[in-house]
Write an enzyme that holds these catalytic residues in place. Structure first.
Site, PDB file in Angstrom:
ATOM      1  N   PRO A  55       0.802  -1.222   0.000  1.00 60.84           N
ATOM      2  CA  PRO A  55       0.000   0.000   0.000  1.00 60.84           C
ATOM      3  C   PRO A  55       0.834   1.270   0.000  1.00 60.84           C
ATOM      4  O   PRO A  55       1.814   1.369   0.738  1.00 60.84           O
ATOM      5  CB  PRO A  55      -0.814  -0.118   1.298  1.00 60.84           C
ATOM      6  CG  PRO A  55       0.020  -0.982   2.191  1.00 60.84           C
ATOM      7  CD  PRO A  55       0.698  -1.956   1.287  1.00 60.84           C
ATOM      8  N   ASP A  94      -1.658   3.052   3.259  1.00 62.61           N
ATOM      9  CA  ASP A  94      -0.772   3.061   4.420  1.00 62.61           C
ATOM     10  C   ASP A  94      -0.879   4.451   5.048  1.00 62.61           C
ATOM     11  O   ASP A  94      -0.445   5.431   4.440  1.00 62.61           O
ATOM     12  CB  ASP A  94       0.662   2.771   3.965  1.00 62.61           C
ATOM     13  CG  ASP A  94       1.587   2.479   5.132  1.00 62.61           C
ATOM     14  OD1 ASP A  94       1.177   2.731   6.276  1.00 62.61           O
ATOM     15  OD2 ASP A  94       2.703   2.004   4.895  1.00 62.61           O
ATOM     16  N   TRP A 528       6.106  -0.282   9.890  1.00 63.88           N
ATOM     17  CA  TRP A 528       6.557  -1.381   9.033  1.00 63.88           C
ATOM     18  C   TRP A 528       6.031  -2.724   9.503  1.00 63.88           C
ATOM     19  O   TRP A 528       5.910  -3.650   8.696  1.00 63.88           O
ATOM     20  CB  TRP A 528       8.083  -1.403   8.944  1.00 63.88           C
ATOM     21  CG  TRP A 528       8.589  -0.314   8.046  1.00 63.88           C
ATOM     22  CD1 TRP A 528       9.188   0.850   8.414  1.00 63.88           C
ATOM     23  CD2 TRP A 528       8.484  -0.273   6.630  1.00 63.88           C
ATOM     24  NE1 TRP A 528       9.469   1.613   7.318  1.00 63.88           N
ATOM     25  CE2 TRP A 528       9.049   0.952   6.198  1.00 63.88           C
ATOM     26  CE3 TRP A 528       7.960  -1.143   5.670  1.00 63.88           C
ATOM     27  CZ2 TRP A 528       9.110   1.316   4.860  1.00 63.88           C
ATOM     28  CZ3 TRP A 528       8.023  -0.772   4.336  1.00 63.88           C
ATOM     29  CH2 TRP A 528       8.600   0.432   3.939  1.00 63.88           C
ATOM     30  N   GLN A 564      12.691  -1.568  -1.342  1.00 63.46           N
ATOM     31  CA  GLN A 564      11.879  -2.413  -0.465  1.00 63.46           C
ATOM     32  C   GLN A 564      12.541  -3.754  -0.159  1.00 63.46           C
ATOM     33  O   GLN A 564      12.023  -4.529   0.645  1.00 63.46           O
ATOM     34  CB  GLN A 564      10.503  -2.655  -1.094  1.00 63.46           C
ATOM     35  CG  GLN A 564       9.689  -1.390  -1.311  1.00 63.46           C
ATOM     36  CD  GLN A 564       9.221  -0.750  -0.016  1.00 63.46           C
ATOM     37  OE1 GLN A 564       9.525  -1.227   1.071  1.00 63.46           O
ATOM     38  NE2 GLN A 564       8.489   0.342  -0.121  1.00 63.46           N
ATOM     39  N   TRP A 568       9.987  -3.553   2.992  1.00 60.53           N
ATOM     40  CA  TRP A 568       8.761  -4.337   2.984  1.00 60.53           C
ATOM     41  C   TRP A 568       9.011  -5.823   2.767  1.00 60.53           C
ATOM     42  O   TRP A 568       8.474  -6.670   3.479  1.00 60.53           O
ATOM     43  CB  TRP A 568       7.806  -3.791   1.909  1.00 60.53           C
ATOM     44  CG  TRP A 568       6.418  -4.363   1.996  1.00 60.53           C
ATOM     45  CD1 TRP A 568       5.636  -4.464   3.113  1.00 60.53           C
ATOM     46  CD2 TRP A 568       5.660  -4.908   0.923  1.00 60.53           C
ATOM     47  NE1 TRP A 568       4.435  -5.038   2.797  1.00 60.53           N
ATOM     48  CE2 TRP A 568       4.412  -5.314   1.457  1.00 60.53           C
ATOM     49  CE3 TRP A 568       5.891  -5.080  -0.439  1.00 60.53           C
ATOM     50  CZ2 TRP A 568       3.413  -5.887   0.675  1.00 60.53           C
ATOM     51  CZ3 TRP A 568       4.892  -5.643  -1.226  1.00 60.53           C
ATOM     52  CH2 TRP A 568       3.683  -6.036  -0.670  1.00 60.53           C
ATOM     53  N   LYS A 601      17.161  12.115  -7.702  1.00 59.23           N
ATOM     54  CA  LYS A 601      15.827  11.693  -7.312  1.00 59.23           C
ATOM     55  C   LYS A 601      14.819  12.702  -7.853  1.00 59.23           C
ATOM     56  O   LYS A 601      15.054  13.914  -7.826  1.00 59.23           O
ATOM     57  CB  LYS A 601      15.735  11.620  -5.783  1.00 59.23           C
ATOM     58  CG  LYS A 601      14.418  11.077  -5.263  1.00 59.23           C
ATOM     59  CD  LYS A 601      14.458  10.973  -3.740  1.00 59.23           C
ATOM     60  CE  LYS A 601      13.136  10.462  -3.193  1.00 59.23           C
ATOM     61  NZ  LYS A 601      13.158  10.329  -1.718  1.00 59.23           N
ATOM     62  N   LYS A 604       9.863  17.923  -7.298  1.00 60.20           N
ATOM     63  CA  LYS A 604       9.226  19.106  -7.865  1.00 60.20           C
ATOM     64  C   LYS A 604      10.131  20.328  -7.728  1.00 60.20           C
ATOM     65  O   LYS A 604      10.125  21.222  -8.569  1.00 60.20           O
ATOM     66  CB  LYS A 604       7.885  19.352  -7.167  1.00 60.20           C
ATOM     67  CG  LYS A 604       6.812  18.333  -7.533  1.00 60.20           C
ATOM     68  CD  LYS A 604       5.493  18.645  -6.857  1.00 60.20           C
ATOM     69  CE  LYS A 604       4.429  17.613  -7.238  1.00 60.20           C
ATOM     70  NZ  LYS A 604       3.137  17.867  -6.569  1.00 60.20           N
TER      71      LYS A 604
END
Length: 947
Positions: A55, A94, A528, A564, A568, A601, A604
């Site tokens: 999520p 999440d 987590w 991840q 995760w 990365k 904006k």
């Protein structure tokens, strides 16, 4: 089922396709017809393929990274559905933890954790957190729809829902009961702004480190029993020199005592080059580190009391000490993982001088009230004035920062709750062997290394917005750890409607051991552990009677980006191992990271990526899917976002596919052809060739998607579509032209082309769901390709010899066309004769196809060669005697007329009236037939409709 002759035929399509508009039409049809819901309901409930979504946070709007995460999940859900499996796909949100708390702090103008309690109160803060997570941006659904992802939004699970939190409570209870959770005083990464510990893998999530210029100081610690003799110790943390009760040496290292000027220094022999050049240092003694252990030194600061039985201000042993950096002597303080371990071992006094926000406590002389980093300069200045610094320099090194607020982290000793990963490690390494990783190198690479090096997992946070640590502690030491809300209600005598703070903190239970009141430990759980519990918590397991563990655990498939691997994927693996001694997932796909156009990365603030909504609106969701699914990012590699690569999917594969589809629809429509429903069966070599390639394609794409390799699948599809367009369709155009006089052959072409396009619509369906559905619906009249079955390779159609033979012909054609280009002879000019060499003489059917492709009337085989090449002198192409100028002129006239027909807007079979100044008389019938001329007159060039 396919269209029959009684059907009205195929809907006309435009060659000037607007893919975003087409996608809007398909999207509207999906919603109106509830096609997604049907795709699940129509598959047997007894045959499931389980998928678990990772999520996203409710914060912000989607970016290319979150879209990348969504697209493969959709691909394989669609694919396994077409293979006959029921694939439920439920969205998740999440919404617990620091990301939300940080947003709410900003909204409430709070600058620190203390202000949460002092200015607004915990209850108000939690209410604002709840309010924030309910205001999820509606943008998400637009993006998810327009990239073609099918997922159940209406029944999305939320990590802050009571049912989800109860399953997390159950997970904690089970792990605690099995002995895998403990409370301990350990050193862990700590954020002073958020005032909470941070798991080590969280800093690895997005490489949350930054390079800074920091102190690199060599300190002098005078030995108590030796005048003017100092141990030299190097450190980059002046702030914890205030609380340094021990120095550590490696017992096995060789140390030296040197005389330099009027003082003596002790350091590792290998560190001698770090000493000042002048005055010259003289080695007066060598010793093993073991001989230094137990010697006492004069502390730099001794404001704190040392209890009886505790060691302080002496040298201890540390196997972790090396001479690779510094002096071979390490300053020991509680603010280091290895430091705290040896302090506990040797009963060294533990002193902590920072509060929860990184401020030096007020009772610390000289530095009380300073922020710990601000104290660095003050500490070194004080020690320098007292003659206790040997060298003070600076060095660049990476330091961890908070993945949410960006604050520099430090290691802090804390009482916290941990998962005993060390006891689980052998099991986790073993169960990893049962997991299918794609790409495979992550299995024994980054993931295995993360398992081997993993410390115990800190799962508690000194924060507010999260699932509670479900432990009630009594002063007698007894603990109550409920595994359900019902169990807690029975123990407390209360009805539990909310598991959040502060309500849950007010719930008390009576200690079964001593009868006193037990209260909940104040921490909340690391978010987590909630993410890692998703397989169970998304369905409120084990509290729903219809859920059977083996039906959903371990899930068949999960997918996320490389960050991840240590997040995760790791926490799921830990929880799966702890609960069931099982792998936590069967198959895992790992993507790389999409970086901005400048390699940084995406941000904006940097303006380094094209707006995804604008790009989707401009080029469509299918193009984005093709771009990403066909790139190296699907092999776990990082890529730079590229609008050009995105746009190229429209100009390239999608448009080529559309043009072949348009050619078929156009001519089949004019001729009134529709499929009878039978499989294509033709004696024409081109038909047999494309069908053998089609059979191979079905096998290759199936193998690719079975292995979760979309790059391979798209590469095979791209090659086939190129072959289909630039060889099969081009070489078959005359089979549908007015000059075609073999009705059976024309029927075979339509049947074959239909079979290919129908199969392509299915093979492309998981990858570009909009375009494939548009094609399939028009070809069949059925509702959706996504309700169809996955095609099976027809091994009877495979003819490898034919594939090789045709490839030889294409190689020869390519060589001849290159010679034409170099000689400046257009393909429309017929060449009477050329020679060629190759491994063997090409069979007549292939040779005839090559002759038509290269416009050579006779190709003569003149001998063996390792590959097929045209033979002869370049002059043969330009020799007028070897050119059929009249036929060439006729072809040029036909080209001009066809261009004029196009400008006039005539239909494909519409006859015209043409005036020409002249034409080759011997080819008049050829011109009239191929240009669909009713009347041909002599005069100024002109093309008219028949009046």
């Amino acid at each position: 089922m396919r269209k029959s002759k009684k059907d009205t035929g195929f809907a006309a399509i435009s060659p000037q396709v607007d893919f975003p508009t087409l996608e809007e039409e398909i999207l509207s049809a999906w919603k109106k017809n509830k096609t997604f819901e049907k795709s699940i309901a129509e598959r047997s409930a007894d045959k499931t393929w389980t998928f678990l979504d990772g999520p996203p946070f409710v914060t912000g709007t989607p970016h290319y990274g979150s879209l990348l995460s969504s697209i493969p999940k959709d691909v394989f859900g669609r694919y396994w559905t077409m293979k006959g499996y029921r694939v439920k796909r439920v969205w998740g949100w999440d919404g617990h933890g620091l990301p939300i708390e940080n947003k709410v702090e900003t909204a409430l103008a709070l600058k620190s954790k203390k202000e949460i309690e002092q200015k607004v109160g915990v209850k108000k803060f939690i209410e604002e957190c709840k309010k924030y997570v309910t205001q999820v941006s509606s943008e998400w659904e637009w993006y998810v729809d327009h990239i073609g992802r099918w997922v159940d939004f209406k029944n999305a699970y939320k990590t802050w829902d009571r049912d989800y939190m109860e399953s997390v409570m159950w997970v904690f209870h089970e792990m605690y009961a099995k002995g895998y959770i403990y409370k301990g005083f350990r050193v862990t990464l700590y954020c002073p702004h958020c005032a909470t510990p941070i798991s080590n893998f969280e800093t690895a999530l997005d490489n949350s480190y930054k390079e800074i210029l920091d102190a690199a100081t060599t300190y002098k610690y005078q030995l108590q029993d030796a005048k003017n003799t100092f141990i030299l110790a190097w450190s980059t943390t002046p702030w914890n020199k205030i609380v340094t009760p021990a120095l550590a040496v490696n017992p096995e290292l060789t140390y030296v005592k040197v005389k330099q000027g009027n003082e003596f220094y002790i350091l590792a022999e290998s560190a001698l080059p770090t000493l000042h050049a002048e005055p010259k240092a003289e080695v007066v003694e060598r010793m093993k580190g073991n001989s230094l252990i137990g010697r006492r030194f004069v502390p730099h600061y001794d404001y704190y009391k040392v209890a009886k039985g505790e060691k302080a201000f002496e040298v201890i042993a540390g196997d972790f000490v090396t001479a690779e950096e510094g002096t071979g002597v390490v300053t020991i303080a509680a603010y280091g993982e290895e430091d705290l371990a040896v302090m506990k071992r040797d009963k060294v006094h533990i002193e902590m001088h920072l509060d929860e926000e990184g401020m030096i406590k007020q009772d610390v002389p000289k530095f009380g009230g300073m922020y710990y980093l601000k104290a660095n300069k003050a500490v070194n200045q004080d020690l320098d004035e007292r003659g206790l610094i040997y060298a003070d320099m600076e060095t660049m090194h990476n330091v961890p920062v908070c993945w949410r607020c960006g604050t520099r982290l430090y290691y802090a000793p804390l009482d916290a709750w941990f998962v005993n990963v060390q006891d689980l490690k052998p099991l986790l390494i073993k169960t990893n062997e049962e997991v299918n990783w794609f790409p495979k190198h992550f299995k024994h690479g980054r993931f295995l290394k993360s398992l081997e090096n993993a410390p115990d997992w800190n799962i508690s946070r000194n924060r507010y917005w999260g699932s509670p640590v479900p432990v009630w502690e009594c002063v007698c030491g007894e603990r109550f750890v409920p595994g359900s809300i019902k169990e807690l209600e029975e123990a407390s005598g209360l009805t539990i409607t909310d598991l959040h703070k502060p309500e849950i903190d007010a719930v008390t239970v009576t200690c079964k051991k001593c009868g006193k009141i037990a209260r909940r430990t104040p921490e909340v759980l690391d978010s987590w552990i909630e993410a890692g519990s998703a397989a169970f918590a998304e369905r409120h397991f084990p509290f729903e009677a219809e859920d059977k563990l083996s039906d959903f655990f371990p899930p068949d498939f999960i997918e996320e980006y490389t960050g991840q691997i240590r997040a995760w994927f790791y926490v799921m693996h830990v929880i799966g191992g702890a609960l069931y001694k099982s792998r936590a997932f069967k198959n895992v796909s790992v993507t790389g990271v999409i970086l901005g156009t400048d390699g940084r990365k995406m941000s904006k603030n940097y303006g380094n990526y094209p707006d995804p909504k604008e790009m989707i609106s401009k080029y469509g969701g299918d193009a984005l899917r093709l771009y990403l699914l066909g790139s190296s990012v699907m092999h776990g590699e990082d890529i730079l976002i590229s609008e050009e690569q995105y746009r190229q999917q429209v100009k390239g594969l999608m448009l080529v596919l559309w043009n072949t589809y348009n050619f078929f629809i156009s001519y089949a429509g004019v001729d009134g052809w529709t499929s009878e429903g039978e499989k294509a069966n033709s004696e024409n070599m081109l038909d047999r060739w494309i069908l053998t390639l089609l059979s191979k394609l079905v096998s290759d794409v199936t193998d690719g998607l079975d292995a979760f390799d979309t790059v391979l699948a798209i590469g095979k599809l791209r090659d086939f579509v190129t072959d289909f367009s630039t060889w099969y369709i081009r070489r078959s155009r005359d089979r549908t032209s007015p000059s075609a006089n073999d009705a059976q052959d024309t029927e075979a072409f339509y049947n074959t082309c239909y079979e290919v396009l129908l199969t392509l619509s299915k093979l492309f369906a998981p990858l570009i769901p909009f375009l494939s559905d548009s094609m399939y619906k028009n070809l069949t009249g059925d509702e959706s390709v996504h309700l169809a079955d996955w095609p099976k390779a027809d091994i009877l159609l495979r003819n490898k010899e034919l594939e090789v033979e045709m490839q030889h012909g294409r190689d020869l054609a390519s060589g001849i066309l290159m010679r034409r280009k170099m000689a400046g002879v257009k393909v429309r000019m017929p060449i009477k004769e050329l020679k060629y060499r190759g491994p063997c003489e090409l069979q007549n059917d292939v040779l005839q196809i090559v002759k038509e492709e290269v416009n050579v009337q006779n190709l003569l085989y003149v001998g063996a060669y390792e590959q097929y090449v045209s033979e002869g002198k370049p002059e043969e192409l330009t020799d007028p005697n070897n050119q059929d100028a009249a036929l060439g002129a006729a072809r040029e006239i036909i080209r001009q007329i066809q261009e004029a027909r196009k400008n006039l807007g005539t239909s494909l079979r519409e006859k015209i009236v043409v005036s020409l100044p002249s034409w080759p008389a011997e080819h008049e019938a050829f011109i009239k037939t191929h240009a669909l001329i009713q009347e041909l007159h002599r005069g100024e060039f002109k093309v008219d409709r028949i009046s």
